[in-house]
Design a protein around this motif. Structure first.
Motif, mmCIF file in Angstrom:
data_model
loop_
_atom_site.group_PDB
_atom_site.id
_atom_site.type_symbol
_atom_site.label_atom_id
_atom_site.label_comp_id
_atom_site.label_asym_id
_atom_site.label_seq_id
_atom_site.Cartn_x
_atom_site.Cartn_y
_atom_site.Cartn_z
ATOM 1 N N GLU A 96 0.824 -1.221 0.000
ATOM 2 C CA GLU A 96 0.000 0.000 0.000
ATOM 3 C C GLU A 96 0.856 1.269 0.000
ATOM 4 O O GLU A 96 0.480 2.278 -0.596
ATOM 5 C CB GLU A 96 -0.947 0.009 1.209
ATOM 6 C CG GLU A 96 -2.080 -1.005 1.142
ATOM 7 C CD GLU A 96 -3.046 -0.751 -0.011
ATOM 8 O OE1 GLU A 96 -3.186 0.422 -0.427
ATOM 9 O OE2 GLU A 96 -3.660 -1.721 -0.501
ATOM 10 N N THR A 97 1.993 1.208 0.682
ATOM 11 C CA THR A 97 2.857 2.388 0.727
ATOM 12 C C THR A 97 3.412 2.693 -0.659
ATOM 13 O O THR A 97 3.444 3.850 -1.094
ATOM 14 C CB THR A 97 4.015 2.158 1.717
ATOM 15 O OG1 THR A 97 3.458 1.776 2.970
ATOM 16 C CG2 THR A 97 4.837 3.409 1.909
ATOM 17 N N ALA A 98 3.830 1.634 -1.355
ATOM 18 C CA ALA A 98 4.360 1.828 -2.714
ATOM 19 C C ALA A 98 3.256 2.337 -3.643
ATOM 20 O O ALA A 98 3.488 3.204 -4.484
ATOM 21 C CB ALA A 98 4.936 0.517 -3.237
ATOM 22 N N LEU B 84 3.357 5.934 -5.728
ATOM 23 C CA LEU B 84 3.183 6.117 -7.179
ATOM 24 C C LEU B 84 1.998 7.030 -7.474
ATOM 25 O O LEU B 84 2.063 7.903 -8.341
ATOM 26 C CB LEU B 84 2.987 4.762 -7.855
ATOM 27 C CG LEU B 84 4.187 3.808 -7.795
ATOM 28 C CD1 LEU B 84 3.824 2.447 -8.382
ATOM 29 C CD2 LEU B 84 5.369 4.397 -8.554
ATOM 30 N N MET C 230 2.346 -1.174 -12.504
ATOM 31 C CA MET C 230 3.780 -0.966 -12.266
ATOM 32 C C MET C 230 4.280 -1.863 -11.143
ATOM 33 O O MET C 230 5.372 -2.434 -11.228
ATOM 34 C CB MET C 230 4.042 0.490 -11.871
ATOM 35 C CG MET C 230 4.230 1.414 -13.046
ATOM 36 S SD MET C 230 4.591 3.081 -12.433
ATOM 37 C CE MET C 230 5.730 3.619 -13.672
ATOM 38 N N LEU C 231 3.470 -2.009 -10.109
ATOM 39 C CA LEU C 231 3.901 -2.831 -8.974
ATOM 40 C C LEU C 231 3.848 -4.320 -9.334
ATOM 41 O O LEU C 231 4.655 -5.109 -8.842
ATOM 42 C CB LEU C 231 3.044 -2.534 -7.744
ATOM 43 C CG LEU C 231 3.252 -1.119 -7.190
ATOM 44 C CD1 LEU C 231 2.303 -0.841 -6.031
ATOM 45 C CD2 LEU C 231 4.695 -0.910 -6.741
ATOM 46 N N LEU D 221 4.490 -5.431 -12.349
ATOM 47 C CA LEU D 221 5.706 -5.572 -13.144
ATOM 48 C C LEU D 221 6.929 -5.645 -12.235
ATOM 49 O O LEU D 221 7.839 -6.448 -12.448
ATOM 50 C CB LEU D 221 5.815 -4.363 -14.073
ATOM 51 C CG LEU D 221 6.544 -4.552 -15.379
ATOM 52 C CD1 LEU D 221 5.955 -5.701 -16.174
ATOM 53 C CD2 LEU D 221 6.477 -3.269 -16.203
ATOM 54 N N SER D 222 6.909 -4.811 -11.219
ATOM 55 C CA SER D 222 8.002 -4.794 -10.254
ATOM 56 C C SER D 222 8.130 -6.154 -9.563
ATOM 57 O O SER D 222 9.219 -6.696 -9.392
ATOM 58 C CB SER D 222 7.732 -3.692 -9.233
ATOM 59 O OG SER D 222 8.489 -3.876 -8.070
ATOM 60 N N ALA E 178 9.500 -8.765 -11.942
ATOM 61 C CA ALA E 178 10.826 -8.452 -12.493
ATOM 62 C C ALA E 178 11.895 -9.448 -12.064
ATOM 63 O O ALA E 178 12.764 -9.810 -12.840
ATOM 64 C CB ALA E 178 11.232 -7.035 -12.096
ATOM 65 N N ARG F 49 -3.277 9.918 1.576
ATOM 66 C CA ARG F 49 -2.957 8.556 1.964
ATOM 67 C C ARG F 49 -4.115 7.923 2.727
ATOM 68 O O ARG F 49 -4.790 8.586 3.508
ATOM 69 C CB ARG F 49 -1.712 8.567 2.852
ATOM 70 C CG ARG F 49 -1.216 7.188 3.178
ATOM 71 C CD ARG F 49 0.115 7.243 3.886
ATOM 72 N NE ARG F 49 0.600 5.884 4.071
ATOM 73 C CZ ARG F 49 1.870 5.570 4.231
ATOM 74 N NH1 ARG F 49 2.783 6.511 4.236
ATOM 75 N NH2 ARG F 49 2.246 4.329 4.387
ATOM 76 N N VAL G 165 10.041 5.372 -1.427
ATOM 77 C CA VAL G 165 9.815 3.933 -1.527
ATOM 78 C C VAL G 165 10.660 3.327 -2.651
ATOM 79 O O VAL G 165 10.785 3.900 -3.727
ATOM 80 C CB VAL G 165 8.318 3.664 -1.794
ATOM 81 C CG1 VAL G 165 8.041 2.180 -1.883
ATOM 82 C CG2 VAL G 165 7.472 4.293 -0.695
ATOM 83 N N PRO H 210 11.607 -2.070 -7.047
ATOM 84 C CA PRO H 210 12.486 -2.867 -7.903
ATOM 85 C C PRO H 210 11.823 -3.147 -9.250
ATOM 86 O O PRO H 210 10.598 -3.280 -9.322
ATOM 87 C CB PRO H 210 12.659 -4.176 -7.121
ATOM 88 C CG PRO H 210 12.046 -3.966 -5.785
ATOM 89 C CD PRO H 210 11.135 -2.790 -5.878
ATOM 90 N N VAL I 184 11.262 -1.352 -11.775
ATOM 91 C CA VAL I 184 10.688 -0.240 -12.535
ATOM 92 C C VAL I 184 11.772 0.834 -12.644
ATOM 93 O O VAL I 184 12.233 1.364 -11.634
ATOM 94 C CB VAL I 184 9.443 0.346 -11.848
ATOM 95 C CG1 VAL I 184 8.925 1.556 -12.599
ATOM 96 C CG2 VAL I 184 8.346 -0.706 -11.743
ATOM 97 N N PHE J 146 9.405 5.500 -14.643
ATOM 98 C CA PHE J 146 8.515 5.981 -13.600
ATOM 99 C C PHE J 146 8.277 7.480 -13.744
ATOM 100 O O PHE J 146 7.134 7.963 -13.752
ATOM 101 C CB PHE J 146 9.116 5.637 -12.235
ATOM 102 C CG PHE J 146 8.545 6.403 -11.081
ATOM 103 C CD1 PHE J 146 7.184 6.375 -10.811
ATOM 104 C CD2 PHE J 146 9.372 7.144 -10.248
ATOM 105 C CE1 PHE J 146 6.661 7.087 -9.740
ATOM 106 C CE2 PHE J 146 8.852 7.849 -9.186
ATOM 107 C CZ PHE J 146 7.497 7.832 -8.936
#
Lengths: 417, 251
Positions: free
Chosen positions: A365-367, A371, A384-385, A387-388, A391, B52, B90, B93, B95, B100
């Motif tokens: 959730e933080t990541a 973004l 994106m996450l 894919l991350s 990876a 958030r 944060v 990895p 990306v 980005f």
């Protein structure tokens, strides 16, 4: 003992098939496989290695659903030497790359003396012990065709097998790499609503075989594949599979390391949603000194999708200095999706390094907030996450150009959702 | 530019009030600093403003250029011109930093109805801005924040800020984990972005960052409220006497 129900299911399935006719040596190999199959029966839900994956759609007399779709060739830009397989009709264009001899199983079945005679079905038979691989036995017996690649040197241009959908194909490929030979083999497309593929790879000393496969991105296919590889001294195998969508996928890899100083990597990245059921079942046997093996599998599951990983490292007595590694990880994008993992180590040597791990997690959730706070939409940020997350598996593709190519495909497919 | 009125915030999951009536106005072109002891609610304020999850606004409002921020998704707030430099950037990895940045820049441009930057124009802009922050091309190619030192992460935050050109920048403890040289670099990056159309809210625990980024107004926050506001001299007072005196004085 094969139960009556299993016997019946097996005979029902076989009655819908015709044993292809051919020359003596291939007939013998087919009948041997058929005999082995009848002795054990086709898989059923209660079998030890089918507890997490219901094999009934793979065993049924006919495909459960229709709707396999052709997709654009994901490897076209790489300019490989393309062999097309339409259902089970293989077209090999002229001008095979230097160092490579290409034949088909159908053509080979008409001749008495053929190099494939010593390979066809042998790695499959060896790999069906101790864990039964009845669908591979069925394949060896009933395969209507397959590519036979004899690699005599360093083949510079990648070879691509390009599938377009046909009817319930059973294909059996054999790759034989002679000492010091190397090949990059790409596979892509969908060969049918349901398909059964076997790839046997025979690596002589110092041979190198890179296998890169993309399954998908169509939604409805039922696929079961086996890769059987035998590795001699100092040979290198790298097999990577990207699976996008699909109804049912069971990819088995059975690796035997019988020569010292060999190296084998089997890796995969998979993503799907809903009815998606994806199973990687891997068995690596270390039977030589100082070999290294890696299993790296990542799955992204959403909307109730199911992922399965069954991975084993067997280190036989005397296989000292073995370095075995295994990791399976899943990213669950909602509470309905499920990941089932069964990591196994069986070690009979005392001087080895083996490690394994398995994790299941949700999106960070933080990541995600990081973004989004930069203006990236929730959907794109999630992609994106994803894919991350994948990876690390993609990193197992050694060739940078190939890796970037596959990553770009994957990113494109994620964005289409 | 940024107008916060009577903002009350509690944690979503538990019955704990963090902000108890914040009133704050950052006009165009000004730099405001918020100082305060640990647990005073400084970081919560930055998170609530940027959207958030995990917080519930029970009362009050926050507007950016007259637009209500609190109803917007985080990405909509970013497109509206809000930027938060994270205290702990944060790591992502796999990306690429460039990928980005470009995705973020173009997402915001698209949301605002502007044309996306071409690859060439983007590259040119990034290179120029990265150079002044001493971010080399290797760092741009690497995955987002992976393997970056503390200073590199903060410089990367400022690079994002420079590329996104927000109207209102919130810096959450940007000085934490920085040595003197890194703090200088980061501050220079921030100062280069100061201008009549942009506001800054600099959250910090220590006065030393404010030697480099000179604030127009300093607010002292304690126990979910702004207890005192004044000029830069207020920061020096904190440095000399600690928070105790000021907070005690108000109580």
């Amino acid at each position: 003992m094969v139960s009556e129900a299993k016997k019946k299911a097996t005979e029902d399935r076989l009655s819908a098939l015709t044993l292809p006719q051919g020359n003596g040596w291939l007939d013998a190999a087919r009948k041997d496989a058929l005999g082995r199959l009848r002795a054990v029966g086709l898989p059923a839900k209660r079998d030890e290695y089918w507890r997490f994956t219901d094999p009934s759609a793979l065993v049924a007399t006919a495909p459960a659903v229709e709707g396999a779709q052709a997709a654009a060739d994901p490897f076209a830009e790489l300019d490989p030497f393309v062999i097309t397989v339409d259902g089970d009709a293989i077209t090999v264009p002229d001008g095979a790359p230097e160092g490579l001899e290409i034949d088909t199983l159908r053509a080979a079945s008409a001749v008495d003396i053929h190099w494939v005679r010593d390979v066809y079905g042998t790695h499959e038979a060896a790999g069906s012990r101790p864990v039964l691989r009845p669908l591979a036995m069925l394949n060896t017996a009933y395969a209507t065709d397959g590519l036979l690649l004899r690699v005599k040197g360093a083949v510079a241009r990648p070879v691509a097998i390009r599938y377009t959908p046909g009817t319930d194909p059973i294909l059996h490929h054999v790759v034989k790499l002679e000492p010091g030979a190397s090949l990059v083999l790409l596979e892509s497309g969908t060969s049918g609503d349901r398909s059964n593929h076997v790839l046997e790879a025979d690596l002589a000393d110092d041979a190198s075989f890179h296998h890169l496969r993309i399954q998908g991105p169509d939604d409805l296919r039922h696929v079961n594949t086996h890769v059987f590889a035998g590795l001699s001294a100092r040979s290198v195998l790298k097999s990577f599979t990207l699976s996008a969508n699909g109804a049912l996928t069971r990819n088995e890899a059975v690796i035997e390391m019988t020569g010292d100083d060999g190296s084998a990597t089997v890796a995969g990245a998979a993503f799907g949603r809903g009815a998606f059921h994806h199973d990687d079942t891997v068995f690596v046997t270390h039977d030589a000194l100082n070999c290294e093996s890696r299993q790296v599998f990542k799955k992204v599951l959403r909307d109730g999708a199911t992922g399965v990983f069954q991975g084993k490292i067997l280190v036989k007595e005397g296989a000292q200095k073995t370095d075995g590694y295994q990791i399976s990880q899943s990213l669950l994008l909602d509470d309905d999706s499920v990941f089932l993992a069964k990591p196994e180590l069986e070690i009979y040597a005392d001087d080895v390094a083996c490690s394994h791990g398995s994790t299941t997690g949700a999106i960070d959730e933080t990541a995600l907030f990081y973004l989004r706070s930069r203006g990236v939409s929730k959907r794109d940020a999630t992609d994106m996450l994803v894919l991350s997350f994948l990876a690390e598996a993609l990193d197992e593709i050694e060739d940078e150009a190939l890796r970037e190519h596959v990553t770009a495909r994957l990113a494109g497919w994620l964005a289409e959702h | 530019m940024l107008k916060i009125e009577n903002l009350h915030v509690k944690l979503e999951e538990e019955d704990k009030q963090i902000l108890k009536g914040i009133d704050l106005h950052v006009p165009y072109g000004e730099v405001h600093a918020i100082m305060g002891p640990n647990g005073s609610g400084k970081s919560t304020l930055s998170y609530v403003l940027s959207g958030r999850d995990g917080y519930e606004v029970t009362e009050g409002s926050a507007q950016l250029e007259g637009e209500d921020l609190l109803d917007l998704e985080p990405e909509e707030r970013a497109a509206a011109g809000l930027f938060l430099a994270f205290q702990y950037p944060v790591e992502i990895p796999g990306v690429g930093n460039m990928t980005f940045l470009r995705t973020a820049v173009n997402a915001q441009r698209k949301a605002r109805g502007e044309e996306e930057l071409s690859a060439g124009d983007f590259l040119k802009a990034v290179r120029a801005k990265a150079k002044t922050l001493k971010i080399d091309s290797e760092m741009l190619k690497r995955p987002v924040n992976v393997g970056f030192s503390g200073g590199e992460k903060k410089r990367n935050e400022i690079l994002q800020m420079a590329m996104l050109e927000p109207k209102m920048c919130i810096l959450d403890e940007t000085d934490s984990g920085l040595d003197v040289d890194a703090m200088k670099l980061v501050s220079e990056g921030v100062n280069a972005l100061r201008g009549p159309d942009r506001g800054f809210l600099v959250i910090t625990h220590y006065q030393r960052l404010l030697d480099h980024i000179k604030p127009d107004v300093v607010h002292i926050m304690a126990n979910g409220r702004i207890v005192k506001s004044g000029g830069p001299e207020l920061a020096l007072e904190v440095e000399t006497n600690g928070y105790g005196d000021i907070i005690g004085e108000v109580a």
